[in-house]
Design a protein around this motif. Structure first.
Motif, PDB file in Angstrom:
ATOM      1  N   MET A 147       0.831  -1.176   0.000  1.00 20.42           N
ATOM      2  CA  MET A 147       0.000   0.000   0.000  1.00 20.42           C
ATOM      3  C   MET A 147       0.884   1.251   0.000  1.00 20.42           C
ATOM      4  N   GLN A 148       0.556   2.185  -0.885  1.00 18.62           N
ATOM      5  CA  GLN A 148       1.358   3.400  -1.022  1.00 18.62           C
ATOM      6  C   GLN A 148       0.927   4.451  -0.005  1.00 18.62           C
ATOM      7  N   THR A 149       1.885   5.281   0.373  1.00 17.86           N
ATOM      8  CA  THR A 149       1.573   6.359   1.306  1.00 17.86           C
ATOM      9  C   THR A 149       0.852   7.494   0.571  1.00 17.86           C
ATOM     10  N   ASP A 150       0.245   8.372   1.345  1.00 18.82           N
ATOM     11  CA  ASP A 150      -0.417   9.537   0.751  1.00 18.82           C
ATOM     12  C   ASP A 150       0.569  10.365  -0.063  1.00 18.82           C
ATOM     13  N   GLN A 151       1.763  10.560   0.476  1.00 19.15           N
ATOM     14  CA  GLN A 151       2.752  11.389  -0.213  1.00 19.15           C
ATOM     15  C   GLN A 151       3.143  10.783  -1.556  1.00 19.15           C
ATOM     16  N   GLU A 152       3.292   9.471  -1.620  1.00 20.21           N
ATOM     17  CA  GLU A 152       3.623   8.822  -2.897  1.00 20.21           C
ATOM     18  C   GLU A 152       2.490   9.008  -3.907  1.00 20.21           C
ATOM     19  N   LEU A 153       1.253   8.848  -3.450  1.00 21.80           N
ATOM     20  CA  LEU A 153       0.109   9.031  -4.347  1.00 21.80           C
ATOM     21  C   LEU A 153       0.018  10.478  -4.823  1.00 21.80           C
ATOM     22  N   ILE A 154       0.244  11.418  -3.919  1.00 22.31           N
ATOM     23  CA  ILE A 154       0.188  12.841  -4.278  1.00 22.31           C
ATOM     24  C   ILE A 154       1.261  13.169  -5.306  1.00 22.31           C
ATOM     25  N   ASN A 155       2.449  12.640  -5.110  1.00 18.90           N
ATOM     26  CA  ASN A 155       3.529  12.873  -6.081  1.00 18.90           C
ATOM     27  C   ASN A 155       3.172  12.325  -7.457  1.00 18.90           C
ATOM     28  N   LYS A 156       2.543  11.153  -7.495  1.00 22.76           N
ATOM     29  CA  LYS A 156       2.136  10.584  -8.780  1.00 22.76           C
ATOM     30  C   LYS A 156       1.084  11.456  -9.465  1.00 22.76           C
ATOM     31  N   VAL A 157       0.160  11.986  -8.668  1.00 20.50           N
ATOM     32  CA  VAL A 157      -0.878  12.839  -9.255  1.00 20.50           C
ATOM     33  C   VAL A 157      -0.253  14.124  -9.783  1.00 20.50           C
ATOM     34  N   LYS A 158       0.624  14.735  -9.007  1.00 15.37           N
ATOM     35  CA  LYS A 158       1.224  16.008  -9.413  1.00 15.37           C
ATOM     36  C   LYS A 158       2.167  15.849 -10.611  1.00 15.37           C
ATOM     37  N   GLU A 159       2.979  14.820 -10.573  1.00 18.73           N
ATOM     38  CA  GLU A 159       4.014  14.677 -11.598  1.00 18.73           C
ATOM     39  C   GLU A 159       3.528  13.933 -12.838  1.00 18.73           C
ATOM     40  N   ASP A 160       2.754  12.867 -12.646  1.00 22.64           N
ATOM     41  CA  ASP A 160       2.378  12.006 -13.769  1.00 22.64           C
ATOM     42  C   ASP A 160       0.913  12.127 -14.161  1.00 22.64           C
ATOM     43  N   GLN A 161       0.151  12.958 -13.448  1.00 17.83           N
ATOM     44  CA  GLN A 161      -1.298  13.067 -13.699  1.00 17.83           C
ATOM     45  C   GLN A 161      -1.960  11.684 -13.646  1.00 17.83           C
ATOM     46  N   ASP A 162      -1.556  10.867 -12.656  1.00 18.66           N
ATOM     47  CA  ASP A 162      -2.036   9.496 -12.518  1.00 18.66           C
ATOM     48  C   ASP A 162      -3.450   9.485 -11.938  1.00 18.66           C
ATOM     49  N   ASP A 163      -4.417   9.071 -12.758  1.00 18.74           N
ATOM     50  CA  ASP A 163      -5.826   9.050 -12.334  1.00 18.74           C
ATOM     51  C   ASP A 163      -6.078   8.022 -11.236  1.00 18.74           C
ATOM     52  N   GLN A 164      -5.427   6.884 -11.308  1.00 19.27           N
ATOM     53  CA  GLN A 164      -5.643   5.842 -10.309  1.00 19.27           C
ATOM     54  C   GLN A 164      -5.186   6.302  -8.918  1.00 19.27           C
ATOM     55  N   SER A 165      -4.093   7.030  -8.881  1.00 22.64           N
ATOM     56  CA  SER A 165      -3.617   7.562  -7.596  1.00 22.64           C
ATOM     57  C   SER A 165      -4.601   8.583  -7.039  1.00 22.64           C
ATOM     58  N   LEU A 166      -5.149   9.400  -7.924  1.00 23.50           N
ATOM     59  CA  LEU A 166      -6.138  10.384  -7.487  1.00 23.50           C
ATOM     60  C   LEU A 166      -7.391   9.695  -6.953  1.00 23.50           C
ATOM     61  N   ILE A 167      -7.853   8.672  -7.630  1.00 24.37           N
ATOM     62  CA  ILE A 167      -9.025   7.914  -7.174  1.00 24.37           C
ATOM     63  C   ILE A 167      -8.757   7.295  -5.809  1.00 24.37           C
ATOM     64  N   GLU A 168      -7.552   6.770  -5.612  1.00 27.71           N
ATOM     65  CA  GLU A 168      -7.185   6.172  -4.328  1.00 27.71           C
ATOM     66  C   GLU A 168      -7.207   7.224  -3.215  1.00 27.71           C
ATOM     67  N   ILE A 169      -6.678   8.418  -3.491  1.00 30.24           N
ATOM     68  CA  ILE A 169      -6.693   9.485  -2.485  1.00 30.24           C
ATOM     69  C   ILE A 169      -8.128   9.897  -2.173  1.00 30.24           C
ATOM     70  N   ILE A 170      -8.961  10.018  -3.206  1.00 30.86           N
ATOM     71  CA  ILE A 170     -10.358  10.394  -3.002  1.00 30.86           C
ATOM     72  C   ILE A 170     -11.062   9.340  -2.142  1.00 30.86           C
ATOM     73  N   ASN A 171     -10.826   8.076  -2.444  1.00 27.45           N
ATOM     74  CA  ASN A 171     -11.452   7.007  -1.662  1.00 27.45           C
ATOM     75  C   ASN A 171     -10.970   7.018  -0.206  1.00 27.45           C
TER      76      ASN A 171
END
Length: 189
Positions: free
Chosen positions: A1-25
């Motif tokens: 399981m990824q940390t919030d910071q890792e997911l946030i970095n993916k959203v900011k840098e790679d525009q990763d939709d799956q990471s954003l969905i995970e943060i929203i959930n």
């Protein structure tokens, strides 16, 4: 399981939709609890529903603005963002209170007409009095205090600041103007 910071970095840098969905959930509960806390009650249903519909957008904006170097965890940051969004919504609601239709369509009474007519006559007398006044400060104070575009009286602090005077000095000149007007208009009233 990824940390919030890792997911946030993916959203900011790679525009990763799956990471954003995970943060929203993960953090929808934080957002919902803040909205429910600040917009509880039947009178706030419309505002609460609007903010709940904007949940994903608000969380996305929070992700994009989040800065971990400030020392706050993301859930805390999101809770603060949601809180301020709720408080801003309540402030706007207070400022722009809707007027019930029965107040708008109410037929005026003869007494209301006379009172409004008298007020407008007194106001026009006051305007004429101020225009004839020799003290330019008095004219400026009355103009700044009462002729603002919003239907509100300008605070003394702003009047004093714009004229480079003390607040008490502005109040004294204003009160002197009102006293002179009352003396002059006693015959009329």
């Amino acid at each position: 399981m990824q940390t919030d910071q890792e997911l946030i970095n993916k959203v900011k840098e790679d525009q990763d939709d799956q990471s954003l969905i995970e943060i929203i959930n993960r953090h929808s509960g934080v957002y919902h609890s803040m909205v429910d806390k600040f917009l509880s009650g039947d009178s706030n249903n419309a505002e609460r529903n609007t903010l709940l519909q904007d949940k994903e957008f608000t969380i996305y904006n929070s992700v994009m603005k989040y800065d971990s170097s400030r020392g706050a965890k993301f859930p805390t940051y999101l809770a603060n963002e949601a809180k301020w969004k709720c408080l801003n919504t309540l402030t706007k609601k207070k400022k722009f209170r809707e007027c019930p239709i029965d107040e708008v369509t109410k037929e005026p009474h003869d007494d209301d007409y006379l009172e409004v007519n008298q007020k407008s006559e007194v106001f026009s007398l006051f305007i004429n009095f101020v225009e004839q006044e020799k003290d330019p400060r008095m004219k400026k104070i009355i103009d700044i205090r009462y002729n603002s575009c919003s239907n509100k009286v300008t605070p003394w602090r702003k009047v004093a600041h714009s004229l480079g005077m003390s607040i008490q000095g502005v109040i004294n000149i204003h009160n002197r103007c009102l006293s002179k007007f009352k003396k002059q208009s006693e015959d009329y009233v």
